[in-house]
Design a protein around this motif. Structure first.
Motif, PDB file in Angstrom:
ATOM      1  N   ALA A 103       3.970   4.441  14.101  1.00 24.90           N
ATOM      2  CA  ALA A 103       2.648   4.269  13.484  1.00 24.90           C
ATOM      3  C   ALA A 103       2.531   2.961  12.717  1.00 24.90           C
ATOM      4  N   GLY A 104       3.687   2.332  12.430  1.00 21.95           N
ATOM      5  CA  GLY A 104       3.632   1.026  11.773  1.00 21.95           C
ATOM      6  C   GLY A 104       4.103   0.985  10.343  1.00 21.95           C
ATOM      7  N   SER A 105       4.854   1.980   9.904  1.00 18.68           N
ATOM      8  CA  SER A 105       5.382   1.971   8.542  1.00 18.68           C
ATOM      9  C   SER A 105       6.325   0.794   8.345  1.00 18.68           C
ATOM     10  N   ASP A 106       6.113   0.033   7.293  1.00 20.24           N
ATOM     11  CA  ASP A 106       6.995  -1.087   6.993  1.00 20.24           C
ATOM     12  C   ASP A 106       8.181  -0.655   6.135  1.00 20.24           C
ATOM     13  N   MET A 107       7.959   0.342   5.307  1.00 19.78           N
ATOM     14  CA  MET A 107       8.988   0.928   4.450  1.00 19.78           C
ATOM     15  C   MET A 107       8.820   2.429   4.512  1.00 19.78           C
ATOM     16  N   ILE A 108       9.904   3.154   4.713  1.00 17.17           N
ATOM     17  CA  ILE A 108       9.862   4.615   4.682  1.00 17.17           C
ATOM     18  C   ILE A 108      10.834   5.099   3.622  1.00 17.17           C
ATOM     19  N   THR A 109      10.300   5.821   2.657  1.00 19.83           N
ATOM     20  CA  THR A 109      11.110   6.414   1.605  1.00 19.83           C
ATOM     21  C   THR A 109      11.049   7.932   1.754  1.00 19.83           C
ATOM     22  N   PHE A 110      12.202   8.564   1.765  1.00 21.85           N
ATOM     23  CA  PHE A 110      12.265  10.017   1.889  1.00 21.85           C
ATOM     24  C   PHE A 110      13.066  10.592   0.727  1.00 21.85           C
ATOM     25  N   HIS A 111      12.949  11.882   0.521  1.00 23.50           N
ATOM     26  CA  HIS A 111      13.604  12.502  -0.626  1.00 23.50           C
ATOM     27  C   HIS A 111      15.030  12.929  -0.323  1.00 23.50           C
ATOM     28  N   LEU A 112      15.906  12.603  -1.261  1.00 18.53           N
ATOM     29  CA  LEU A 112      17.292  13.032  -1.174  1.00 18.53           C
ATOM     30  C   LEU A 112      17.382  14.561  -1.079  1.00 18.53           C
ATOM     31  N   SER A 154      -4.769  -2.970   7.471  1.00 19.02           N
ATOM     32  CA  SER A 154      -4.134  -3.405   6.230  1.00 19.02           C
ATOM     33  C   SER A 154      -3.500  -4.779   6.359  1.00 19.02           C
ATOM     34  N   ALA A 155      -3.820  -5.633   5.414  1.00 18.23           N
ATOM     35  CA  ALA A 155      -3.173  -6.939   5.338  1.00 18.23           C
ATOM     36  C   ALA A 155      -1.859  -6.850   4.571  1.00 18.23           C
ATOM     37  N   LEU A 156      -1.599  -5.690   3.970  1.00 23.26           N
ATOM     38  CA  LEU A 156      -0.399  -5.484   3.163  1.00 23.26           C
ATOM     39  C   LEU A 156       0.580  -4.556   3.883  1.00 23.26           C
ATOM     40  N   PRO A 157       1.877  -4.680   3.579  1.00 27.38           N
ATOM     41  CA  PRO A 157       2.859  -3.752   4.144  1.00 27.38           C
ATOM     42  C   PRO A 157       2.587  -2.321   3.699  1.00 27.38           C
ATOM     43  N   LEU A 158       2.872  -1.373   4.579  1.00 26.12           N
ATOM     44  CA  LEU A 158       2.680   0.039   4.276  1.00 26.12           C
ATOM     45  C   LEU A 158       3.976   0.629   3.723  1.00 26.12           C
ATOM     46  N   ASP A 159       3.906   1.070   2.489  1.00 28.70           N
ATOM     47  CA  ASP A 159       5.018   1.646   1.732  1.00 28.70           C
ATOM     48  C   ASP A 159       4.851   3.169   1.796  1.00 28.70           C
ATOM     49  N   VAL A 163       0.873  -1.180   0.000  1.00 28.94           N
ATOM     50  CA  VAL A 163       0.000   0.000   0.000  1.00 28.94           C
ATOM     51  C   VAL A 163       0.906   1.224   0.000  1.00 28.94           C
ATOM     52  N   HIS A 164       0.846   2.018  -1.061  1.00 30.18           N
ATOM     53  CA  HIS A 164       1.689   3.207  -1.164  1.00 30.18           C
ATOM     54  C   HIS A 164       0.968   4.387  -0.522  1.00 30.18           C
ATOM     55  N   VAL A 165       1.608   4.959   0.502  1.00 34.13           N
ATOM     56  CA  VAL A 165       1.002   6.039   1.279  1.00 34.13           C
ATOM     57  C   VAL A 165       1.804   7.320   1.049  1.00 34.13           C
ATOM     58  N   ASP A 166       1.219   8.273   0.341  1.00 38.08           N
ATOM     59  CA  ASP A 166       1.888   9.533   0.028  1.00 38.08           C
ATOM     60  C   ASP A 166       1.639  10.554   1.130  1.00 38.08           C
ATOM     61  N   LEU A 196      -4.334   2.954   9.284  1.00 35.42           N
ATOM     62  CA  LEU A 196      -4.218   1.992   8.180  1.00 35.42           C
ATOM     63  C   LEU A 196      -3.524   0.713   8.631  1.00 35.42           C
ATOM     64  N   LYS A 197      -2.550   0.859   9.511  1.00 34.70           N
ATOM     65  CA  LYS A 197      -1.807  -0.317   9.992  1.00 34.70           C
ATOM     66  C   LYS A 197      -2.740  -1.307  10.681  1.00 34.70           C
ATOM     67  N   LYS A 198      -3.773  -0.814  11.319  1.00 30.75           N
ATOM     68  CA  LYS A 198      -4.709  -1.681  12.038  1.00 30.75           C
ATOM     69  C   LYS A 198      -5.583  -2.505  11.097  1.00 30.75           C
TER      70      LYS A 198
END
Length: 221
Positions: free
Chosen positions: A81-90, A58-63, A31-34, A54-56
């Motif tokens: 909050a339960g983020s499985d993947m955190i992507t941040f901007h360079l 979602s059956a899918l990892p939170l991207d 699940v992609h969360v912007d 959403l973490k509560k």
């Protein structure tokens, strides 16, 4: 392996639990969360409380894609909050190395995103500490933009450097991804595809998710 991460930016915000369940049932992988702060990008979307909610359900990892000015400051809250993947901007104001360390020490996968104007080489010093590189194929901040084909060489460059160094880093693309553009990015070396309107404009999410995946898999060989 091709992974599909539908962006809930294009979903029905009044029914997020239902929408997340529907993309899971439709075969999505993530699940992609912007997350946008109105400063790093001009739009404002959602924050920590929504990710926790959403973490509560979602059956899918939170991207989680942080389009914010100070990701290092907010990383502990998004981890909690339960983020499985955190992507941040360079291009954000945070120290890149410290932010990567904070994400990984908190138990999540770490990704770095590149705006269209940022060259591929800018992320090379961090590749051996990353789980994913996100190449934006639109300008960050708004959904529904047209795919920027001139980003394909950037995807190729990141993938080539990963292969040269023997690194198994995922390459994600975000912006204008649909069954027509998916083969282009997959052939260039991307394996995690974010799709927003291309998925959520349909009543049945399984059909577009399958179409995007099939087109990408065939192109990737």
């Amino acid at each position: 392996m091709i992974l599909i991460s539908p962006s809930i930016l294009s979903s029905d915000f009044a029914n997020l639990a239902r929408e997340v369940g529907a993309i899971a049932d439709g075969g999505a992988d993530l699940v992609h969360v912007d997350v946008m702060d109105g400063h790093f990008v001009p739009n404002i979307t959602i924050g920590v409380p929504v990710v926790a909610s959403l973490k509560k359900v979602s059956a899918l990892p939170l991207d989680v894609h942080l389009m914010i000015s100070d990701p290092l400051f907010y990383t502990p809250a998004f981890l909690k909050a339960g983020s499985d993947m955190i992507t941040f901007h360079l291009e954000s104001g945070s120290d890149v190395s410290k932010t990567i360390d904070a994400i990984r020490s908190g138990g999540a996968k770490a990704g770095v995103a590149l705006k269209p104007a940022t060259p591929a080489e800018a992320v090379f010093p961090y590749l051996d500490r990353l789980d994913m590189v996100l190449v934006m194929t639109v300008e960050p901040g708004f959904g529904g933009q047209s795919f920027m084909a001139d980003m394909l060489p950037k995807i190729e460059a990141v993938r080539a450097e990963c292969l040269r160094r023997g690194l198994s880093v995922d390459i994600q693309v975000d912006g204008g991804i649909d069954p027509k553009t998916a083969p282009l990015v997959a052939k260039a070396g991307a394996n995690v595809l974010v799709a927003g309107s291309a998925v959520f404009k349909h009543e049945d999410y399984a059909e577009p998710i399958a179409a995007i995946r099939q087109a990408a898999v065939e192109a990737a060989g």
